[in-house]
Design an enzyme around this catalytic site. Structure first.
Site: not given
Ligand SMILES: CC(C)[C@H](C(=O)O)[C@@H](O)C(=O)O
Ligand SMILES: [Mg+2]
Ligand SMILES: NC(=O)c1ccc[n+]([C@@H]2O[C@H](COP(=O)([O-])OP(=O)(O)OC[C@H]3O[C@@H](n4cnc5c(N)ncnc54)[C@H](O)[C@@H]3O)[C@@H](O)[C@H]2O)c1
Length: 365
Positions: A141, A189, A221, A245, A249
């Site tokens: 990032y 990784k 993975d 990230d 999710d």
């Molecule tokens: C929108 C994006 C920059 C952000 C990230 O990747 O950190 C989002 O996906 C999160 O999980 O907070």
């Molecule tokens: Mg995210």
């Protein structure tokens, strides 16, 4: 208790869920006699539209002058053609960097009431309680160089970490694990990336200071699979920015929806609080957004910035109560009857007010 909270609602469903979260914080302040001061600021697509910048100086000043920052979400498809540094998401990355928090805590807890909302079998998700510690200020990032040369058709991003960046986030993960089930799973990784080899060596070194905590290493993975197959095996999961990230999710599947996940970023000048989900343009303005991730994020403000643990728990229990009573927003309703964002917010508010009243009545006896 006095707390200055900057509220940056952002785009899409950001304002819809943030409204419900701030209502909960207002209720806690009112019922507990606390002084919470809310200041709103622009961030993301709305900020670009109104000021030309995804993070206007006024917003940054407000945030830096606060005790906590509550973010909704940023992102708007109408800016998709812009380069990453100009998009709404850039505002979020800039504010993360400016506030300095490097440890992003993302709990993923399975709610018994939602065992049917997850596509995973109830016996797989039962009692799952994972805390992701995602490094938030390093890796791909923020690493330089980064560019896209349209003429040559070449582009680059840089995954970079220093030993001290890994050490400081690892310490937070081990400290948290010491107070939980005493296990850290570090995800990398290391079979391919030098950065991951540094990560693994550093985490192994930090672990020596925590003899009561078990450390295991997992490649990212296979970890993606283990989280779905055996999520109960994990306590604290420590990982770098991009892997965290993605995996956090994925862990939304355990809880039943991305809309259920809160987060808190600690370790910097001002803590930053944001639900894990994004601006969800596909449902923005329809009343379908689940506000519970944002409300549980408000609970994390009470826990980590206000030192009001009892109130934080009361908010979490209010969420449990409403779910146990069978109320569902569309994302967790599995096709059954559902209620709107605002209705869900109101129900949690009512349950919270009742529990705080009861607590105060008990104290008065
Ligand atoms: C929108 C994006 C920059 C952000 C990230 O990747 O950190 C989002 O996906 C999160 O999980 O907070
Ligand atoms: Mg995210
Ligand atoms: N912290 C943030 O501000 C943040 C986080 C992630 C994504 N984003 C941005 O959001 C935009 C959309 O990204 P995306 O679609 O990949 O991810 P998203 O999280 O916005 O949505 C993914 C899916 O989950 C659903 N969803 C998300 N939150 C929900 C909620 N509270 N209630 C019910 N359903 C919910 C959405 O409807 C969508 O189907 C992009 O611009 C992205 O960059 C911002």
């Amino acid at each position: 208790m006095r707390l200055k909270i900057a509220v940056l609602a952002g785009d899409g469903i950001g304002p819809e869920v943030t409204r419900e979260a701030t209502n909960i914080l207002r209720a806690v302040a009112e019922l507990g006699g606390h002084d919470f001061i809310f200041t709103e600021g622009l961030i993301g697509g709305i900020a670009i539209t109104e000021t030309g910048s995804p993070l206007p100086t006024a917003t940054l000043d407000t945030a830096l002058d606060s005790d906590a920052v509550l973010m909704g979400a940023v992102g708007d498809n109408k800016f998709n053609a812009l380069t990453p540094d100009k998009r709404p998401e850039a505002g979020l990355l800039q504010i993360r960097q400016a506030l300095g928090g490097f440890a992003n805590l993302r709990p993923s807890v399975a709610y018994a009431a939602l065992s049917e909302s997850s596509p995973l079998r109830p016996e797989v998700t039962k009692d799952v309680d994972i805390l992701f510690v995602r490094e938030l200020l390093g890796g791909l990032y923020f690493g330089a160089p980064r560019w896209w040369n349209r003429e040559t058709g070449e582009s680059i991003n840089t995954m970079r970490y220093t030993k001290s960046e890994v050490t400081r986030v690892a310490r937070i993960a081990f400290d948290l694990a010491s107070k939980r089930r005493r296990k850290v799973t570090s995800v990398d990784k290391a079979n391919v990336l030098e950065v991951s080899q540094l990560w693994r060596a550093t985490v192994t070194e930090v672990a020596k200071d925590y003899p009561d905590v078990t450390l295991e290493h997992q490649l990212v993975d296979s970890m993606a699979m283990h989280i779905m197959n055996t999520p109960r095996n994990f306590d604290v999961v420590l990982t770098e920015n991009l892997f965290g990230d993605i995996l956090s999710d994925e862990a939304g599947v355990i809880t039943g929806s991305l809309g259920m996940l809160p987060s808190a970023t600690i370790g910097g000048a001002v803590n930053l609080y944001e639900p894990v989900h994004g601006s969800a343009p596909d449902i923005a303005g329809t009343g379908k957004a689940n506000p519970l991730g944002a409300i549980l994020t408000a609970a994390m403000i009470l826990r980590h910035s206000a030192n009001l643990e009892t109130d934080a728990k009361a908010v979490e229990e209010a969420v449990h109560k409403v779910l146990n009573e069978g109320y569902r927003t569309a994302d967790i309703a599995r096709g059954g009857p559902s209620i709107t964002t605002q209705e869900m917010g109101k129900l949690v508010h009512q349950a919270l007010a009742e529990s705080i009243d009861q607590r105060q009545a008990l104290h008065a006896v």
